[in-house]
Design an enzyme around this catalytic site. Structure first.
Site, PDB file in Angstrom:
ATOM      1  CE  LYS A  30      -2.113  -0.772   3.838  1.00 55.97           C
ATOM      2  NZ  LYS A  30      -1.451  -2.146   4.503  1.00 55.97           N
ATOM      3  NE  ARG A 105      -4.853  -0.799   9.206  1.00 58.87           N
ATOM      4  CZ  ARG A 105      -3.847  -0.121   8.545  1.00 58.87           C
ATOM      5  NH1 ARG A 105      -3.981   0.861   8.279  1.00 58.87           N
ATOM      6  NH2 ARG A 105      -2.881  -0.769   8.544  1.00 58.87           N
ATOM      7  NE  ARG A 144       7.781  -2.679   6.833  1.00 59.64           N
ATOM      8  CZ  ARG A 144       6.194  -2.280   6.841  1.00 59.64           C
ATOM      9  NH1 ARG A 144       6.005  -1.302   5.995  1.00 59.64           N
ATOM     10  NH2 ARG A 144       5.133  -2.707   7.508  1.00 59.64           N
ATOM     11  NE  ARG A 150       6.005  -0.450  10.417  1.00 62.17           N
ATOM     12  CZ  ARG A 150       4.942  -0.188   9.568  1.00 62.17           C
ATOM     13  NH1 ARG A 150       5.183   0.328   8.467  1.00 62.17           N
ATOM     14  NH2 ARG A 150       3.795  -0.984   9.690  1.00 62.17           N
ATOM     15  NE  ARG A 161       1.176  -4.831  11.302  1.00 58.78           N
ATOM     16  CZ  ARG A 161       2.213  -4.587  10.464  1.00 58.78           C
ATOM     17  NH1 ARG A 161       3.339  -5.179  11.168  1.00 58.78           N
ATOM     18  NH2 ARG A 161       2.459  -3.879   9.472  1.00 58.78           N
TER      19      ARG A 161
END
Ligand code: B4P
Length: 210
Positions: A30, A105, A144, A150, A161
Site C-alpha cells: 500500500k 480499516r 522490512r 519497525r 495484524r
C-alpha cells in the site's frame, strides 16, 4: 488497452483530481504504491500509519496514545483515528484530490469517512485493493523488520495484524465492492510491474465511469 491509452487515462485521472483509497493487508504494498500513484496523479497521499509513526517519534499526546496499540499490532481506537483523519481532510491540499492509505480499516471508519466527504459534498471515486498471499506478506514484513526495525514487524505481531485484516478490514472491502467502486490488483511481482497493473486498472475503472 495500450500503453498510450493508459498514459492518456492517467493524465485525465490527474486532471480530474481523483479521490481514492488504497486498501490491502499489511505488506501488500500500500505505502509503496501510494507514493507512486500520488506522484503520477499529483494528488496528496495520506497514510494513517505514517501520521501515527511521526507522532510516536515526536512523542506527542497522540503518539503516546497510539504507540501501545501499534506495537501490539492492534488498531488504534476509531475515535482517535477518525478525529485525526477528519482534521487532515480539512486541509487545503486535499482539494485537488487525495489518496488515503490505510484508512478506513473498520466499518465504523467507513461511516465516518462517508460523513466527512458528504459534509464537503464529495465522495470517493475509487478504491484500489492490493492482494497477496499471507506467506508472501510475512516474508516481506520480516525483511522490512531486518532493514528498518519497525516495532510492529515481528512474526507474532505480523500474524496478528493479518488476522485483524481478515476479521475487520475484509468487511470494508466488501462494502466498497457493493458500491461498485472497488478495483482489485494482484500485488505479487516486481514493484514496477505492480505499479503498471495499478495504473492500467485505475484507467479501466475511470473509463467505465465516464
Ligand atoms: P500501516 O502503516 O498502514 O502499515 P502496513 O499495513 O504494514 O502497510 P505499509 O503501507 O507500511 O506497508 P506496505 O504494504 O507498503 O499501519 C501500521 C499500524 O498503524 C497499524 O497496525 C495500526 O496499529 C495503525 N493504523 C494505521 N491506520 C489505522 C487505521 N485506519 N485505524 C486504526 N489503526 C491504524 O509494504 C510492506 C513491505 O513490503 C515494504 O518493506 C515494501 O518495500 C515491501 N514491498 C512492497 N511492495 C513489494 C513488492 N511488489 N515486492 C516485494 N516487496 C514489496
Amino acid at each position: 488497452m495500450t500503453q498510450t491509452d493508459v498514459q492518456a487515462q492517467t493524465a485525465s485521472l490527474a486532471a480530474a483530481g481523483v479521490r481514492m483509497l488504497i486498501i490491502g493487508p499489511p505488506g501488500s504494498g500500500k505505502g509503496t504504491q501510494a507514493a507512486r500513484i500520488s506522484e503520477r496523479l499529483g494528488i496528496v497521499a495520506i497514510s494513517t500509519g505514517d501520521i501515527f509513526r511521526a507522532n510516536v517519534k515526536e512523542r506527542t499526546p497522540l503518539g503516546i496514545e497510539a504507540k501501545s496499540y501499534m506495537d501490539a499490532g492492534d488498531f488504534v481506537p476509531d475515535s482517535v483515528t477518525n478525529n485525526m483523519v477528519r482534521e487532515r481532510l480539512a486541509q487545503a491540499d486535499v482539494a485537488g484530490g487525495f489518496l488515503l492509505d490505510g484508512y478506513p480499516r473498520t466499518t465504523a471508519q467507513v461511516e465516518e469517512l462517508d460523513a466527512i466527504l458528504a459534509a464537503g459534498s464529495t465522495s470517493l471515486d475509487l478504491v484500489l485493493q492490493l492482494t497477496a498471499d499471507h506467506e508472501e506478506l510475512v516474508r516481506r514484513l520480516l525483511s522490512r523488520a531486518a532493514e528498518e526495525g519497525r516495532t510492529d514487524d515481528n512474526e507474532s505481531v505480523i500474524r496478528h495484524r493479518l488476522d485483524l485484516y481478515t476479521q475487520q478490514t475484509s468487511a470494508v472491502v466488501k462494502e466498497y465492492a457493493g458500491r461498485g467502486i472497488l478495483v482489485e490488483v494482484d500485488g505479487i511481482g516486481a514493484i514496477d510491474e505492480v505499479t503498471d497493473r495499478v495504473m492500467a486498472a485505475m484507467a479501466r475503472v475511470i473509463e467505465r465511469q465516464a
